[in-house]
Scaffold this motif. Structure first.
Motif, PDB file in Angstrom:
ATOM      1  N   VAL A 109       8.716  -4.919 -26.827  1.00 22.81           N
ATOM      2  CA  VAL A 109       7.992  -5.266 -28.053  1.00 22.81           C
ATOM      3  C   VAL A 109       6.544  -4.767 -28.045  1.00 22.81           C
ATOM      4  CG1 VAL A 109       7.042  -7.215 -29.357  1.00 22.81           C
ATOM      5  CG2 VAL A 109       9.448  -7.181 -28.765  1.00 22.81           C
ATOM      6  N   PRO A 110       5.761  -4.926 -26.949  1.00 20.63           N
ATOM      7  CA  PRO A 110       4.373  -4.437 -26.981  1.00 20.63           C
ATOM      8  C   PRO A 110       4.252  -2.910 -27.070  1.00 20.63           C
ATOM      9  CG  PRO A 110       4.692  -6.021 -25.195  1.00 20.63           C
ATOM     10  CD  PRO A 110       6.044  -5.638 -25.689  1.00 20.63           C
ATOM     11  N   ILE A 111       5.321  -2.186 -26.692  1.00 20.41           N
ATOM     12  CA  ILE A 111       5.274  -0.730 -26.678  1.00 20.41           C
ATOM     13  C   ILE A 111       5.628  -0.131 -28.034  1.00 20.41           C
ATOM     14  CG2 ILE A 111       6.206   1.335 -25.525  1.00 20.41           C
ATOM     15  CD1 ILE A 111       6.844  -0.402 -23.132  1.00 20.41           C
ATOM     16  N   ILE A 112       6.385  -0.881 -28.831  1.00 23.63           N
ATOM     17  CA  ILE A 112       6.908  -0.351 -30.089  1.00 23.63           C
ATOM     18  C   ILE A 112       5.818   0.210 -31.007  1.00 23.63           C
ATOM     19  CG2 ILE A 112       8.085  -0.972 -32.233  1.00 23.63           C
ATOM     20  CD1 ILE A 112       9.908  -0.562 -29.858  1.00 23.63           C
ATOM     21  N   PRO A 113       4.656  -0.472 -31.199  1.00 26.96           N
ATOM     22  CA  PRO A 113       3.643   0.105 -32.108  1.00 26.96           C
ATOM     23  C   PRO A 113       3.195   1.506 -31.715  1.00 26.96           C
ATOM     24  CG  PRO A 113       3.118  -2.179 -31.625  1.00 26.96           C
ATOM     25  CD  PRO A 113       4.250  -1.800 -30.713  1.00 26.96           C
ATOM     26  N   VAL A 114       3.079   1.752 -30.404  1.00 27.97           N
ATOM     27  CA  VAL A 114       2.674   3.088 -29.943  1.00 27.97           C
ATOM     28  C   VAL A 114       3.732   4.115 -30.292  1.00 27.97           C
ATOM     29  CG1 VAL A 114       2.115   4.476 -27.914  1.00 27.97           C
ATOM     30  CG2 VAL A 114       1.303   2.118 -28.063  1.00 27.97           C
ATOM     31  N   LEU A 115       4.997   3.743 -30.114  1.00 28.36           N
ATOM     32  CA  LEU A 115       6.076   4.678 -30.406  1.00 28.36           C
ATOM     33  C   LEU A 115       6.227   4.897 -31.905  1.00 28.36           C
ATOM     34  CD1 LEU A 115       8.686   3.426 -27.793  1.00 28.36           C
ATOM     35  CD2 LEU A 115       7.040   5.285 -27.594  1.00 28.36           C
ATOM     36  N   VAL A 116       5.958   3.854 -32.692  1.00 27.26           N
ATOM     37  CA  VAL A 116       5.983   4.010 -34.156  1.00 27.26           C
ATOM     38  C   VAL A 116       4.923   5.011 -34.587  1.00 27.26           C
ATOM     39  CG1 VAL A 116       5.512   2.854 -36.349  1.00 27.26           C
ATOM     40  CG2 VAL A 116       6.956   1.745 -34.639  1.00 27.26           C
ATOM     41  N   ALA A 117       3.706   4.835 -34.072  1.00 25.46           N
ATOM     42  CA  ALA A 117       2.624   5.763 -34.431  1.00 25.46           C
ATOM     43  C   ALA A 117       2.955   7.183 -33.997  1.00 25.46           C
ATOM     44  CB  ALA A 117       1.314   5.301 -33.782  1.00 25.46           C
ATOM     45  N   THR A 118       3.510   7.321 -32.792  1.00 23.66           N
ATOM     46  CA  THR A 118       3.879   8.648 -32.307  1.00 23.66           C
ATOM     47  C   THR A 118       4.944   9.277 -33.197  1.00 23.66           C
ATOM     48  OG1 THR A 118       3.352   8.035 -30.038  1.00 23.66           O
ATOM     49  CG2 THR A 118       4.796   9.927 -30.336  1.00 23.66           C
ATOM     50  N   GLY A 119       5.907   8.478 -33.609  1.00 26.44           N
ATOM     51  CA  GLY A 119       6.944   8.990 -34.498  1.00 26.44           C
ATOM     52  C   GLY A 119       6.387   9.475 -35.824  1.00 26.44           C
ATOM     53  N   LEU A 120       5.431   8.729 -36.355  1.00 22.47           N
ATOM     54  CA  LEU A 120       4.795   9.149 -37.611  1.00 22.47           C
ATOM     55  C   LEU A 120       4.004  10.439 -37.423  1.00 22.47           C
ATOM     56  CD1 LEU A 120       3.586   5.748 -39.109  1.00 22.47           C
ATOM     57  CD2 LEU A 120       5.408   7.219 -39.946  1.00 22.47           C
ATOM     58  N   PHE A 121       3.319  10.550 -36.273  1.00 21.67           N
ATOM     59  CA  PHE A 121       2.592  11.797 -35.988  1.00 21.67           C
ATOM     60  C   PHE A 121       3.551  12.985 -35.942  1.00 21.67           C
ATOM     61  CE2 PHE A 121      -0.744   9.113 -33.644  1.00 21.67           C
ATOM     62  CZ  PHE A 121      -1.604   9.149 -34.727  1.00 21.67           C
ATOM     63  N   ILE A 122       4.708  12.772 -35.286  1.00 22.17           N
ATOM     64  CA  ILE A 122       5.701  13.846 -35.186  1.00 22.17           C
ATOM     65  C   ILE A 122       6.221  14.215 -36.569  1.00 22.17           C
ATOM     66  CG2 ILE A 122       7.996  14.445 -34.319  1.00 22.17           C
ATOM     67  CD1 ILE A 122       7.405  12.692 -31.879  1.00 22.17           C
ATOM     68  N   GLY A 123       6.516  13.172 -37.384  1.00 22.90           N
ATOM     69  CA  GLY A 123       7.022  13.436 -38.727  1.00 22.90           C
ATOM     70  C   GLY A 123       6.021  14.153 -39.605  1.00 22.90           C
ATOM     71  N   LEU A 124       4.771  13.721 -39.556  1.00 21.70           N
ATOM     72  CA  LEU A 124       3.744  14.355 -40.385  1.00 21.70           C
ATOM     73  C   LEU A 124       3.477  15.787 -39.935  1.00 21.70           C
ATOM     74  CD1 LEU A 124       1.233  11.388 -40.803  1.00 21.70           C
ATOM     75  CD2 LEU A 124       2.662  12.404 -42.569  1.00 21.70           C
ATOM     76  N   ARG A 125       3.470  16.004 -38.618  1.00 21.83           N
ATOM     77  CA  ARG A 125       3.259  17.366 -38.134  1.00 21.83           C
ATOM     78  C   ARG A 125       4.406  18.278 -38.578  1.00 21.83           C
ATOM     79  NH1 ARG A 125       3.102  19.001 -31.807  1.00 21.83           N
ATOM     80  NH2 ARG A 125       5.303  18.455 -32.027  1.00 21.83           N
ATOM     81  N   GLY A 126       5.637  17.754 -38.466  1.00 22.14           N
ATOM     82  CA  GLY A 126       6.779  18.555 -38.895  1.00 22.14           C
ATOM     83  C   GLY A 126       6.737  18.869 -40.383  1.00 22.14           C
ATOM     84  N   LEU A 127       6.291  17.878 -41.172  1.00 18.70           N
ATOM     85  CA  LEU A 127       6.220  18.080 -42.618  1.00 18.70           C
ATOM     86  C   LEU A 127       5.135  19.080 -42.995  1.00 18.70           C
ATOM     87  CD1 LEU A 127       6.999  17.213 -45.540  1.00 18.70           C
ATOM     88  CD2 LEU A 127       5.258  15.415 -45.333  1.00 18.70           C
ATOM     89  N   LEU A 128       3.951  18.917 -42.415  1.00 17.83           N
ATOM     90  CA  LEU A 128       2.801  19.750 -42.807  1.00 17.83           C
ATOM     91  C   LEU A 128       2.869  21.167 -42.255  1.00 17.83           C
ATOM     92  CD1 LEU A 128      -0.044  17.094 -42.392  1.00 17.83           C
ATOM     93  CD2 LEU A 128       1.071  17.843 -44.502  1.00 17.83           C
ATOM     94  N   THR A 129       3.745  21.399 -41.292  1.00 13.15           N
ATOM     95  CA  THR A 129       3.861  22.754 -40.740  1.00 13.15           C
ATOM     96  C   THR A 129       5.089  23.485 -41.266  1.00 13.15           C
ATOM     97  OG1 THR A 129       4.977  21.826 -38.783  1.00 13.15           O
ATOM     98  CG2 THR A 129       2.600  22.217 -38.621  1.00 13.15           C
ATOM     99  N   GLN A 130       5.756  22.915 -42.255  1.00 18.57           N
ATOM    100  CA  GLN A 130       6.879  23.609 -42.875  1.00 18.57           C
ATOM    101  C   GLN A 130       6.367  24.664 -43.854  1.00 18.57           C
ATOM    102  OE1 GLN A 130       9.619  20.872 -44.661  1.00 18.57           O
ATOM    103  NE2 GLN A 130      10.253  19.977 -42.712  1.00 18.57           N
TER     104      GLN A 130
END
Length: 424
Positions: A109-130
């Motif tokens: 549970v304490p780790i999930i926020p970090v992984l959520v943020a990382t996932g959003l970073f990955i998604g945004l990077r993938g979107l903006l570099t298309q």
């Protein structure tokens, strides 16, 4: 009734210091470990303002308060425990399978926020570099500065590269060890001196050979080796506290804990559980890849039951491993279907019910479920009425069927529902 008054009421109705062993909380629920269930005044607690329901699970009495509120009530609840004068010893309970799964969830549970943020970073990077997005500004991928890509790589790769450190830290904290020792031990598992396990698997690096037969690699992105190393090493540290004289404790305890932990991790637990991780991941991947969307239907339909049993956090392991190895999460889109289905049935209840109280409860809980937090909706509305929950299972299965059929996948985990679509 303010948060402090609500916390005091719950404290009294659960049985006070004489009946409470410990307390913690997750995203939506206050979790109280009680000694005698019969002393808990369940009906009176459920009738309190802002309380959306309650239930017992794995020896815990869990009170559903909802996101935000649970943190505030917990902050007021803890001082009541610390200020109690009870001298009673906590009663020993049999460590059941469900309790072990709950502990596993508490670690993550304490780790999930970090992984959520990382996932959003990955998604945004993938979107903006298309190319399709860059083309709107007259650019191509060749126009993106190398320095900018490296900057985004720091945001997207750090959490997974040092994941064992996060897992080991949280495990030490849950099991009563010194958290900073957990961090250091976890970092040892991903030390650059150790060849990356995935590079070794792809024949890009060579494993270290000990005793002429034992292959040792790093555990970047792995979970189980760090988790079990954290358990064993924290227990070992607690034993050292009892046997090392106080005058030598500062010098010897951390020394022997780290030495013991690293030896056990590299030569025993690491090789065993890294292999287990790979086989479990293969099995779940096989389920998701079943033809005609069958696997997606089964997970989308019955996956919601895991939340009721309190064992849904075990799937964090599978999602983390998928992201670490493939940079894709196939479970997240299917889970989103179940959450939206839950939101839909609770919204239907809110619209159709004649009870004003049920309307007041159901409308905000439908919104919460649509944003990815379903526990209040499940325990507060749909499971109580049974039929709506069955309908949500069917709808979740249908959604999972199509998600699997169209091979939907996410760039991160932790977020489901409407926010989760950013990851897909």
């Amino acid at each position: 009734m303010n948060d402090k008054e609500l916390a005091k009421k719950i404290y009294d109705l659960v049985g006070g210091s004489e009946n409470i062993d410990s307390a913690m909380h997750c995203a939506t629920r206050l979790r109280v470990m009680v000694r005698d269930k019969s002393k808990v005044k369940i009906k009176e607690i459920e009738n309190l303002p802002k309380v959306k329901g309650s239930f017992f699970n794995a020896g815990q009495y869990q009170i559903i308060l909802g996101t935000g509120l649970v943190d505030k009530v917990y902050d007021e609840f803890v001082p009541l425990l610390k200020g109690s004068s009870s001298s009673g010893e906590p009663t020993k309970k049999k460590f059941s399978f469900k309790q072990s799964i709950r502990v596993f969830g508490d670690v993550f549970v304490p780790i999930i926020p970090v992984l959520v943020a990382t996932g959003l970073f990955i998604g945004l990077r993938g979107l903006l570099t298309q190319n399709a997005v860059l083309g709107l500004f007259g650019l191509t991928t060749q126009d993106v500065p190398t320095q900018l890509l490296k900057f985004t790589q720091i945001l997207t790769d750090t959490a997974f590269s040092f994941l064992p450190a996060l897992v080991c830290w949280s495990t030490f904290k849950i099991f009563g060890g010194t958290p900073v020792l957990g961090i250091v031990l976890g970092l040892m598992l991903v030390n650059p001196i150790l060849p990356n396990a995935y590079d070794v698997a792809q024949h890009k690096a060579i494993a270290l050979i000990f005793f002429n037969f034992l292959k040792v690699t790093g555990y970047q992105g792995s979970v189980l080796p760090a988790f079990f190393t954290g358990i064993v090493a924290s227990k070992f540290e607690k034993w050292l506290k009892k046997v090392i004289p106080d005058s030598l404790d500062l010098i010897l305890r951390s020394f022997f804990t780290l030495l013991f932990g690293l030896v056990v991790a590299l030569f025993v637990l690491g090789p065993i559980f890294h292999g287990v991780e790979e086989w479990v991941l293969v099995a779940v991947s096989a389920l998701i890849e079943m033809p005609f969307g069958i696997g997606g239907f089964l997970y989308g339909c019955f996956g919601q039951l895991l939340g009721i049993l309190g064992i849904h956090h075990i799937l964090n392991l599978l999602e983390i491993n998928m992201l670490a190895q493939f940079h894709w999460d196939y479970l997240n889109p299917i889970g989103t279907c179940g959450n939206i289905a839950e939101a839909g049935v609770v919204l239907a209840v809110a619209i159709k019910t004649a009870s004003n109280k049920m309307k007041q409860i159901a409308y905000p809980l439908a919104l919460s479920a649509a944003l990815g937090i379903t526990e209040p909706a499940v325990f507060g509305v749909s499971l109580r009425l049974v039929r709506p929950f069955v309908c949500s299972m069917i709808a979740g299965g249908i959604g999972g069927f199509f998600a699997s059929l169209f091979h939907l996948k996410a760039t991160g985990m932790g977020l489901t529902g409407i926010p989760g679509t950013l990851l897909t």
